[in-house]
Design a protein around this motif. Structure first.
Motif, PDB file in Angstrom:
ATOM      1  N   ARG A   1       1.812  -5.544   3.139  1.00 44.77           N
ATOM      2  CA  ARG A   1       3.125  -6.078   2.762  1.00 44.77           C
ATOM      3  C   ARG A   1       3.568  -7.151   3.756  1.00 44.77           C
ATOM      4  O   ARG A   1       4.057  -8.216   3.367  1.00 44.77           O
ATOM      5  N   LYS A   2       3.380  -6.867   5.030  1.00 51.07           N
ATOM      6  CA  LYS A   2       3.744  -7.849   6.044  1.00 51.07           C
ATOM      7  C   LYS A   2       2.906  -9.111   5.905  1.00 51.07           C
ATOM      8  O   LYS A   2       3.418 -10.236   6.063  1.00 51.07           O
ATOM      9  N   SER A   3       1.642  -8.947   5.605  1.00 50.47           N
ATOM     10  CA  SER A   3       0.764 -10.113   5.428  1.00 50.47           C
ATOM     11  C   SER A   3       1.186 -10.943   4.216  1.00 50.47           C
ATOM     12  O   SER A   3       1.136 -12.173   4.247  1.00 50.47           O
ATOM     13  N   ALA A   4       1.603 -10.253   3.143  1.00 52.39           N
ATOM     14  CA  ALA A   4       2.039 -10.970   1.940  1.00 52.39           C
ATOM     15  C   ALA A   4       3.303 -11.772   2.217  1.00 52.39           C
ATOM     16  O   ALA A   4       3.442 -12.921   1.759  1.00 52.39           O
ATOM     17  N   LEU A   5       4.227 -11.197   2.970  1.00 57.11           N
ATOM     18  CA  LEU A   5       5.457 -11.922   3.309  1.00 57.11           C
ATOM     19  C   LEU A   5       5.151 -13.122   4.199  1.00 57.11           C
ATOM     20  O   LEU A   5       5.778 -14.192   4.067  1.00 57.11           O
ATOM     21  N   SER A   6       4.190 -12.975   5.103  1.00 54.94           N
ATOM     22  CA  SER A   6       3.799 -14.093   5.955  1.00 54.94           C
ATOM     23  C   SER A   6       3.184 -15.217   5.127  1.00 54.94           C
ATOM     24  O   SER A   6       3.475 -16.412   5.350  1.00 54.94           O
ATOM     25  N   ALA A   7       2.344 -14.849   4.153  1.00 58.61           N
ATOM     26  CA  ALA A   7       1.739 -15.857   3.277  1.00 58.61           C
ATOM     27  C   ALA A   7       2.800 -16.558   2.439  1.00 58.61           C
ATOM     28  O   ALA A   7       2.713 -17.763   2.178  1.00 58.61           O
TER      29      ALA A   7
ATOM     30  N   THR B   1       2.401 -25.569  -8.866  1.00 59.82           N
ATOM     31  CA  THR B   1       2.373 -24.211  -8.308  1.00 59.82           C
ATOM     32  C   THR B   1       3.608 -23.361  -8.597  1.00 59.82           C
ATOM     33  O   THR B   1       3.595 -22.158  -8.332  1.00 59.82           O
ATOM     34  N   LYS B   2       4.656 -23.946  -9.140  1.00 54.85           N
ATOM     35  CA  LYS B   2       5.905 -23.188  -9.244  1.00 54.85           C
ATOM     36  C   LYS B   2       5.796 -21.962 -10.156  1.00 54.85           C
ATOM     37  O   LYS B   2       6.406 -20.926  -9.891  1.00 54.85           O
ATOM     38  N   GLU B   3       5.000 -22.047 -11.225  1.00 49.71           N
ATOM     39  CA  GLU B   3       4.851 -20.892 -12.121  1.00 49.71           C
ATOM     40  C   GLU B   3       4.050 -19.782 -11.447  1.00 49.71           C
ATOM     41  O   GLU B   3       4.370 -18.596 -11.565  1.00 49.71           O
ATOM     42  N   GLN B   4       3.001 -20.173 -10.748  1.00 53.63           N
ATOM     43  CA  GLN B   4       2.214 -19.174 -10.021  1.00 53.63           C
ATOM     44  C   GLN B   4       3.019 -18.546  -8.890  1.00 53.63           C
ATOM     45  O   GLN B   4       2.870 -17.358  -8.597  1.00 53.63           O
ATOM     46  N   TYR B   5       3.872 -19.334  -8.279  1.00 53.73           N
ATOM     47  CA  TYR B   5       4.739 -18.835  -7.214  1.00 53.73           C
ATOM     48  C   TYR B   5       5.655 -17.730  -7.749  1.00 53.73           C
ATOM     49  O   TYR B   5       5.791 -16.661  -7.155  1.00 53.73           O
ATOM     50  N   LYS B   6       6.249 -17.990  -8.900  1.00 51.31           N
ATOM     51  CA  LYS B   6       7.142 -17.008  -9.503  1.00 51.31           C
ATOM     52  C   LYS B   6       6.377 -15.730  -9.882  1.00 51.31           C
ATOM     53  O   LYS B   6       6.857 -14.608  -9.686  1.00 51.31           O
ATOM     54  N   SER B   7       5.172 -15.900 -10.428  1.00 48.81           N
ATOM     55  CA  SER B   7       4.366 -14.754 -10.809  1.00 48.81           C
ATOM     56  C   SER B   7       3.990 -13.902  -9.594  1.00 48.81           C
ATOM     57  O   SER B   7       4.021 -12.663  -9.644  1.00 48.81           O
ATOM     58  N   ALA B   8       3.645 -14.570  -8.493  1.00 50.15           N
ATOM     59  CA  ALA B   8       3.289 -13.845  -7.274  1.00 50.15           C
ATOM     60  C   ALA B   8       4.490 -13.085  -6.715  1.00 50.15           C
ATOM     61  O   ALA B   8       4.356 -11.962  -6.210  1.00 50.15           O
TER      62      ALA B   8
ATOM     63  N   ASP C   1      -2.631  -2.829  -3.894  1.00 52.69           N
ATOM     64  CA  ASP C   1      -3.252  -3.844  -4.752  1.00 52.69           C
ATOM     65  C   ASP C   1      -2.267  -4.958  -5.076  1.00 52.69           C
ATOM     66  O   ASP C   1      -2.642  -6.137  -5.111  1.00 52.69           O
ATOM     67  N   GLY C   2      -0.998  -4.587  -5.310  1.00 53.00           N
ATOM     68  CA  GLY C   2       0.015  -5.600  -5.613  1.00 53.00           C
ATOM     69  C   GLY C   2       0.299  -6.503  -4.430  1.00 53.00           C
ATOM     70  O   GLY C   2       0.389  -7.732  -4.575  1.00 53.00           O
ATOM     71  N   TYR C   3       0.450  -5.918  -3.248  1.00 51.11           N
ATOM     72  CA  TYR C   3       0.690  -6.729  -2.051  1.00 51.11           C
ATOM     73  C   TYR C   3      -0.491  -7.662  -1.783  1.00 51.11           C
ATOM     74  O   TYR C   3      -0.311  -8.843  -1.443  1.00 51.11           O
ATOM     75  N   LYS C   4      -1.694  -7.121  -1.936  1.00 50.65           N
ATOM     76  CA  LYS C   4      -2.882  -7.933  -1.681  1.00 50.65           C
ATOM     77  C   LYS C   4      -2.970  -9.099  -2.653  1.00 50.65           C
ATOM     78  O   LYS C   4      -3.271 -10.240  -2.264  1.00 50.65           O
ATOM     79  N   SER C   5      -2.687  -8.825  -3.923  1.00 51.56           N
ATOM     80  CA  SER C   5      -2.742  -9.875  -4.942  1.00 51.56           C
ATOM     81  C   SER C   5      -1.720 -10.971  -4.668  1.00 51.56           C
ATOM     82  O   SER C   5      -2.042 -12.167  -4.724  1.00 51.56           O
ATOM     83  N   SER C   6      -0.494 -10.573  -4.376  1.00 48.05           N
ATOM     84  CA  SER C   6       0.546 -11.583  -4.111  1.00 48.05           C
ATOM     85  C   SER C   6       0.232 -12.365  -2.844  1.00 48.05           C
ATOM     86  O   SER C   6       0.459 -13.584  -2.784  1.00 48.05           O
ATOM     87  N   LYS C   7      -0.310 -11.699  -1.843  1.00 51.59           N
ATOM     88  CA  LYS C   7      -0.684 -12.399  -0.602  1.00 51.59           C
ATOM     89  C   LYS C   7      -1.720 -13.475  -0.886  1.00 51.59           C
ATOM     90  O   LYS C   7      -1.606 -14.618  -0.389  1.00 51.59           O
ATOM     91  N   GLU C   8      -2.723 -13.122  -1.654  1.00 56.70           N
ATOM     92  CA  GLU C   8      -3.794 -14.078  -1.961  1.00 56.70           C
ATOM     93  C   GLU C   8      -3.278 -15.269  -2.750  1.00 56.70           C
ATOM     94  O   GLU C   8      -3.686 -16.416  -2.527  1.00 56.70           O
ATOM     95  N   VAL C   9      -2.353 -15.011  -3.703  1.00 57.99           N
ATOM     96  CA  VAL C   9      -1.797 -16.112  -4.500  1.00 57.99           C
ATOM     97  C   VAL C   9      -0.945 -17.024  -3.625  1.00 57.99           C
ATOM     98  O   VAL C   9      -1.058 -18.265  -3.689  1.00 57.99           O
ATOM     99  N   PHE C  10      -0.073 -16.444  -2.799  1.00 57.40           N
ATOM    100  CA  PHE C  10       0.768 -17.258  -1.920  1.00 57.40           C
ATOM    101  C   PHE C  10      -0.093 -18.095  -0.976  1.00 57.40           C
ATOM    102  O   PHE C  10       0.201 -19.283  -0.736  1.00 57.40           O
ATOM    103  N   ALA C  11      -1.142 -17.498  -0.450  1.00 55.21           N
ATOM    104  CA  ALA C  11      -2.033 -18.239   0.458  1.00 55.21           C
ATOM    105  C   ALA C  11      -2.723 -19.379  -0.281  1.00 55.21           C
ATOM    106  O   ALA C  11      -2.872 -20.493   0.255  1.00 55.21           O
TER     107      ALA C  11
END
Length: 394
Positions: A212-218, A233-240, A261-271
C-alpha cells in the motif's frame, strides 16, 4: 341279685363305658379339627401375601425390545460421504494419499458391517471415520496455507511461528502413520490449520501494508508529472485510483490477498503512467528546445534582412506584429484532477492497519535479531529437538 339281673347290669355298664368312650373320641376329634382349621386359614393368607410379588416378577424380568439404530447409521454414513468429498476437494489425494486410502478401507469395512446388521449401533466406528475424513480436509487446507506462506518474504513472516506451524503438520502426519484415532487426528489438523492461518494472516497484513505504501509512492510520482490530466493517461489514472480504493476496502475487511493484489496492480499502473508522461514530457521538451533554436535562427535572419532591406508597405499574408495568431486558452488547475486516496473513513482505517502491521512486524524482526538470553536459548533448543527434522506431511 339274680343272675339275670347281674347280666343286664353288666351289659348296661359296658354299653355306658363304650358310649362314653365314643363321645370322648368325637369330642377330641372336633376340637382337633377346630384347632387345625385356624392355622390353615392363616397359612392361606400368608401364602396369598407371599404370592403377590411373585405375580409381578415376570413383568419386571420381561426382555426390553432392542433399539433400531438403522436411521442413525444411515445419517452418519451420509455425513461421512460428504466429509470424504470435502477432503478430496481440499487435496487429500495429493497431500495424504496413504491415510486417505486406509480410511477408505476402514469405511468400506464398517459399511459392510452395517449392511449385515443395519439395526445395531455402529455409531462409534462411524464417528471415528467421520473425524478422520474431517481431519484430512483440515490438514490438506493447512498444506495449502503452507504453500502460500512459502511465497512470502522472510521479512513478512514470524519465523518462530512458522516453525511451530510446520511442527503441527509433522505431528499430524506421524499420528496418521501410527493409526491414531479420528478425534486425535482432527485435533492435530485443527491446530495445524489455525497455526498456519494465523501465520499467513500476520504475514499478509504486513506485506499488503508495505505494498500500500509503495502504491501511494508510485501515485505521487504520477501526480508529479500531471498524469491525472494527460490525454494519454488520465483514464488509466482514474482506473488505478479505483483499484486502490477497492484494495483499501478489502484490506479493512481483512481480505488480505485481494487487498495485496489490488495495491500491487495500482502501484504498477501508477508507475507505468509516470514513465509514459515523463517520456512524453522529455520528448516535448526536446521538440520545444529545437523549435526555440529554429525561431532564434529565423529571428537572426529576419533582423539582418530588416537592416538591409526593411519592408515599408503592408504585404498580404503577413500579419501585424501585434496580431494574436492563437485563441487564448484558460487551463484548469491540474491539481484539481488529482484523486485523493488518503482521505475518507476506509482509507484512514486501512492506513492505520497498515502502519500497525508494519510496526508489529518490524518489532518482531528486531526481537529475533536481538541476542538471546540463556533461558531463551534453552527454549529454542527444546523446540528444535521436538520438530527437527521438519518434513512435508505428504
Amino acid at each position: 341279685m339274680k343272675p339275670q339281673s347281674l347280666l343286664v347290669f353288666g351289659n348296661a355298664r359296658r354299653f355306658t363305658l363304650a358310649f362314653g368312650a365314643v363321645a370322648m373320641l368325637l369330642f377330641f376329634s372336633c376340637k382337633s379339627t377346630e384347632v387345625e382349621a385356624v392355622p390353615e386359614s392363616n397359612q392361606t393368607t400368608k401364602e396369598e401375601k407371599q404370592e403377590e410379588p411373585v405375580e409381578q416378577t415376570p413383568v419386571q424380568n420381561e426382555a426390553k425390545p432392542s433399539v433400531d439404530h438403522s436411521a442413525e447409521n444411515a445419517k452418519l454414513i451420509e455425513e461421512i460421504e460428504k466429509a470424504r468429498k470435502e477432503a478430496i476437494d481440499a487435496g487429500a489425494e495429493k497431500y495424504y494419499p496413504e491415510l486417505l486410502a486406509s480410511t477408505d478401507e476402514s469405511f468400506a469395512n464398517v459399511k459392510k458391517s452395517v449392511d449385515e446388521s443395519p439395526s445395531e449401533d455402529h455409531s462409534a466406528e462411524l464417528k471415528d471415520i467421520l473425524d478422520k475424513y474431517r481431519s484430512l480436509a483440515m490438514a490438506s487446507k493447512a498444506q495449502e496455507l503452507k504453500e502460500k506462506v512459502s511465497t512470502l518474504d522472510e521479512s513478512d513472516l514470524d519465523l518462530k511461528a512458522q516453525k511451530i506451524s510446520e511442527g503441527a503438520l509433522y505431528e499430524y502426519s506421524e499420528l496418521g502413520s501410527n493409526n491414531g484415532s479420528g478425534s486425535d487426528l482432527l485435533s492435530k489438523a485443527n491446530n495445524a490449520y489455525n497455526s498456519y492461518n494465523s501465520l499467513l494472516t500476520k504475514g499478509l497484513m504486513a506485506k499488503a501494508g508495505r505494498e500500500r505504501k509503495s502504491a501511494l509512492s508510485a501515485k505521487k510520482d504520477a501526480d508529479s508529472v500531471k498524469a491525472a490530466v494527460a490525454k494519454k493517461t488520465k483514464e488509466q489514472y482514474k482506473s488505478a485510483a479505483d483499484t486502490f480504493k477497492n484494495a483499501d476496502t478489502a484490506y479493512a475487511r481483512k481480505k488480505l490477498e485481494e487487498a495485496y493484489d489490488g495495491y500491487k496492480s495500482s502501484k504498477e499502473v501508477f508507475a507505468e503512467l509516470y514513465e509514459i508522461v515523463k517520456k512524453d514530457r522529455e520528448e516535448a521538451q526536446a521538440r520545444l528546445e529545437a523549435a526555440k533554436a529554429r525561431v532564434a535562427a529565423s529571428a537572426n535572419v529576419a533582423a539582418d534582412a530588416d537592416g538591409t532591406a526593411p519592408l515599408k508597405e503592408k504585404i498580404s499574408g503577413i500579419e501585424d506584429e501585434s496580431t494574436e495568431l492563437l485563441e487564448k486558452d484558460s487551463f484548469a488547475n491540474p491539481n484539481d484532477a488529482v484523486i485523493d486516496l488518503e482521505s475518507g473513513e476506509v482509507a484512514q482505517e486501512a492506513s492505520e492497519m497498515a502502519e500497525n502491521a508494519i510496526a508489529e512486524d518490524e518489532a518482531l524482526k528486531n526481537a529475533e535479531s536481538a541476542p538471546l538470553g540463556e533461558e531463551e536459548i534453552k527454549d529454542d533448543d527444546v523446540v528444535e529437538e521436538e520438530f527437527n527434522p521438519i518434513i512435508d506431511a505428504k
